[in-house]
Design an enzyme around this catalytic site. Structure first.
Site, PDB file in Angstrom:
ATOM      1  N   LYS A  17       0.845  -1.217   0.000  1.00 30.47           N
ATOM      2  CA  LYS A  17       0.000   0.000   0.000  1.00 30.47           C
ATOM      3  C   LYS A  17       0.866   1.247   0.000  1.00 30.47           C
ATOM      4  O   LYS A  17       2.051   1.230   0.401  1.00 30.47           O
ATOM      5  CB  LYS A  17      -0.952   0.023   1.199  1.00 30.47           C
ATOM      6  CG  LYS A  17      -0.300   0.005   2.594  1.00 30.47           C
ATOM      7  CD  LYS A  17       0.155   1.360   3.105  1.00 30.47           C
ATOM      8  CE  LYS A  17       0.995   1.276   4.368  1.00 30.47           C
ATOM      9  NZ  LYS A  17       1.773   2.459   4.669  1.00 30.47           N
ATOM     10  N   ALA A 106      10.652  -3.423   4.615  1.00 31.36           N
ATOM     11  CA  ALA A 106      10.909  -2.205   5.402  1.00 31.36           C
ATOM     12  C   ALA A 106      10.889  -0.966   4.517  1.00 31.36           C
ATOM     13  O   ALA A 106      11.696  -0.055   4.662  1.00 31.36           O
ATOM     14  CB  ALA A 106      12.248  -2.298   6.148  1.00 31.36           C
ATOM     15  N   GLY A 111       4.584  -4.237   3.859  1.00 28.14           N
ATOM     16  CA  GLY A 111       4.885  -5.593   3.394  1.00 28.14           C
ATOM     17  C   GLY A 111       4.692  -6.639   4.488  1.00 28.14           C
ATOM     18  O   GLY A 111       4.090  -7.688   4.249  1.00 28.14           O
ATOM     19  N   GLY A 112       5.188  -6.370   5.689  1.00 29.36           N
ATOM     20  CA  GLY A 112       5.033  -7.320   6.801  1.00 29.36           C
ATOM     21  C   GLY A 112       3.565  -7.472   7.185  1.00 29.36           C
ATOM     22  O   GLY A 112       3.085  -8.587   7.442  1.00 29.36           O
ATOM     23  N   ASP A 146      -1.479  -1.565  10.426  1.00 35.19           N
ATOM     24  CA  ASP A 146      -1.758  -1.634   8.983  1.00 35.19           C
ATOM     25  C   ASP A 146      -2.375  -2.965   8.562  1.00 35.19           C
ATOM     26  O   ASP A 146      -2.774  -3.125   7.409  1.00 35.19           O
ATOM     27  CB  ASP A 146      -0.458  -1.451   8.180  1.00 35.19           C
ATOM     28  CG  ASP A 146       0.058  -0.019   8.218  1.00 35.19           C
ATOM     29  OD1 ASP A 146      -0.734   0.895   8.533  1.00 35.19           O
ATOM     30  OD2 ASP A 146       1.255   0.174   7.927  1.00 35.19           O
TER      31      ASP A 146
HETATM   32  O1  C5P Z   1       1.064  -0.965  14.741  1.00 38.57           O
HETATM   33  P1  C5P Z   1       2.451  -1.188  14.275  1.00 38.57           P
HETATM   34  O2  C5P Z   1       3.105  -2.355  14.974  1.00 38.57           O
HETATM   35  O3  C5P Z   1       2.603  -1.256  12.803  1.00 38.57           O
HETATM   36  O4  C5P Z   1       3.274   0.098  14.711  1.00 38.57           O
HETATM   37  C1  C5P Z   1       4.656   0.132  14.716  1.00 38.57           C
HETATM   38  C2  C5P Z   1       5.096   1.347  15.516  1.00 38.57           C
HETATM   39  O5  C5P Z   1       4.780   2.530  14.791  1.00 38.57           O
HETATM   40  C3  C5P Z   1       4.416   1.508  16.858  1.00 38.57           C
HETATM   41  O6  C5P Z   1       5.095   0.802  17.867  1.00 38.57           O
HETATM   42  C4  C5P Z   1       4.473   2.994  17.073  1.00 38.57           C
HETATM   43  O7  C5P Z   1       5.775   3.363  17.516  1.00 38.57           O
HETATM   44  C5  C5P Z   1       4.332   3.540  15.672  1.00 38.57           C
HETATM   45  N1  C5P Z   1       2.930   3.895  15.338  1.00 38.57           N
HETATM   46  C6  C5P Z   1       2.390   5.022  15.932  1.00 38.57           C
HETATM   47  N2  C5P Z   1       1.098   5.383  15.618  1.00 38.57           N
HETATM   48  C7  C5P Z   1       0.377   4.669  14.742  1.00 38.57           C
HETATM   49  C8  C5P Z   1       0.930   3.525  14.119  1.00 38.57           C
HETATM   50  C9  C5P Z   1       2.225   3.170  14.447  1.00 38.57           C
HETATM   51  O8  C5P Z   1       3.036   5.698  16.733  1.00 38.57           O
HETATM   52  N3  C5P Z   1      -0.861   5.058  14.458  1.00 38.57           N
END
Ligand code: C5P
Length: 310
Positions: A17, A106, A111-112, A146
């Protein structure tokens, strides 16, 4: 179609995406940020095949570009997705997952998360669970912000930390050129840099930019370009100053719009149409020799490909 007989291996093709808008609010108590975002899937795909394994066993193999950058199996989001689904709904099942990467690793293109979504869909079918989409979305939100969107694909507005979704119907095809980067960027690091740049008290509640959804509905790339916005671009550029040259190359090559994708470092360039996308990609290959450059369309969708198809 894969998985038509119980126990058959199940194959899922899942797109990456971009965020046409990624508007970031202040850091919340739980460490996440409230977002107003517009996700759109693009036609760069990972393919995941799930094959039955003994009870409780979950394995993964990863191949394709950037596979060496994918973390250890226990950290792999697809493995965590299969385990979570198993623990919640099918404790006596196991699965071998094989992932062929096409989405940059990354790269700020989920992707993950896409692999986790593919694992949820594939295991649901492999294990004969037949869970409603809502149940998978709920597990997806536990796995990552995501993951719910990558389960839906297409186009959606996201709120909350990105997991509260409203699907958007888009009948027009948009053409993008993506420039990936060999080295990844850490999403938490980019959000941390955002916090340093923008003390929470100064950050307003995020809203989707005016005109973006109308531009999507109208199929007008020039109008869409005017509304693109990514609040993580500035912190990503601070961490990776070299991205400025990539963005400049796209502008020079005649892109109608340009942006850092998600938390970066992939850069996305909007073209007027399919022919213009090819021209743009050719110019970018000259301007950025040695870089991976992909011509893609959006929106794209997640699905079970027919056996034998690419
Ligand atoms: O949810 P996900 O594991 O993809 O998020 C990875 C990191 O990105 C979170 O630990 C956080 O530090 C940051 N994040 C955030 N606010 C979001 C999504 C992600 O701060 N809405």
């Amino acid at each position: 179609m894969t998985g038509t007989q119980p126990g058959d291996p199940v194959r899922v093709r899942v797109p990456g995406k971009i965020n046409l808008a990624l508007c970031v609010g202040p850091r919340r108590e739980d460490g996440f940020h409230d977002l107003a975002t517009v996700f759109q899937s693009v036609s760069l795909f990972d393919e995941l095949t799930a094959t039955a394994a003994p009870a409780g066993v979950v394995t993964v193999t990863v191949e394709g570009p950037g596979a060496d950058l994918v973390g250890a199996p226990e950290d792999n989001l697809a493995v965590r997705a299969a385990r979570l689904l198993g623990e919640t709904y099918a404790p006596r099942r196991g699965v071998d997952l094989a992932i062929a990467k096409g989405i940059p690793v990354a790269g700020g293109m989920a992707g993950g998360s896409a692999d986790a979504a593919a694992a949820l869909l594939a295991c649901d079918r492999l294990w004969g669970l037949g869970l409603p989409r809502e149940a998978l979305l709920e597990l997806g939100a536990v796995l990552g912000s995501d993951v719910p969107f990558t389960l839906l694909g297409g186009t959606a507005v996201g709120h909350g930390r990105g997991e509260r979704l409203t699907g958007v119907r888009v009948d027009h095809v948009f053409h993008w050129v993506l420039v990936t980067s060999g080295e990844g960027l850490s999403t938490p690091a980019v959000f941390r840099r955002f916090d340093r740049l923008h003390p929470p008290a100064s950050v307003p509640a995020p809203v989707v930019p005016d005109g973006l959804l109308a531009a999507l509905a109208g199929g007008d790339p020039v109008a869409l370009a005017r509304t693109l916005r990514n609040d993580l671009a500035e912190p990503a550029l601070e961490l990776r100053p070299d991205l400025a040259a990539t963005l400049a190359a796209g502008e020079e090559a005649g892109a109608v719009g340009r942006m850092v994708s998600g938390s970066g470092p992939t850069c996305a360039f909007l073209a007027r149409d399919a022919v213009h996308a090819t021209v743009l990609a050719t110019a970018l290959r000259v301007g950025l020799p040695g870089r991976d450059i992909h011509v893609v369309t959006a929106p794209a969708s997640i699905g079970f490909p027919h056996a034998g198809r690419g």
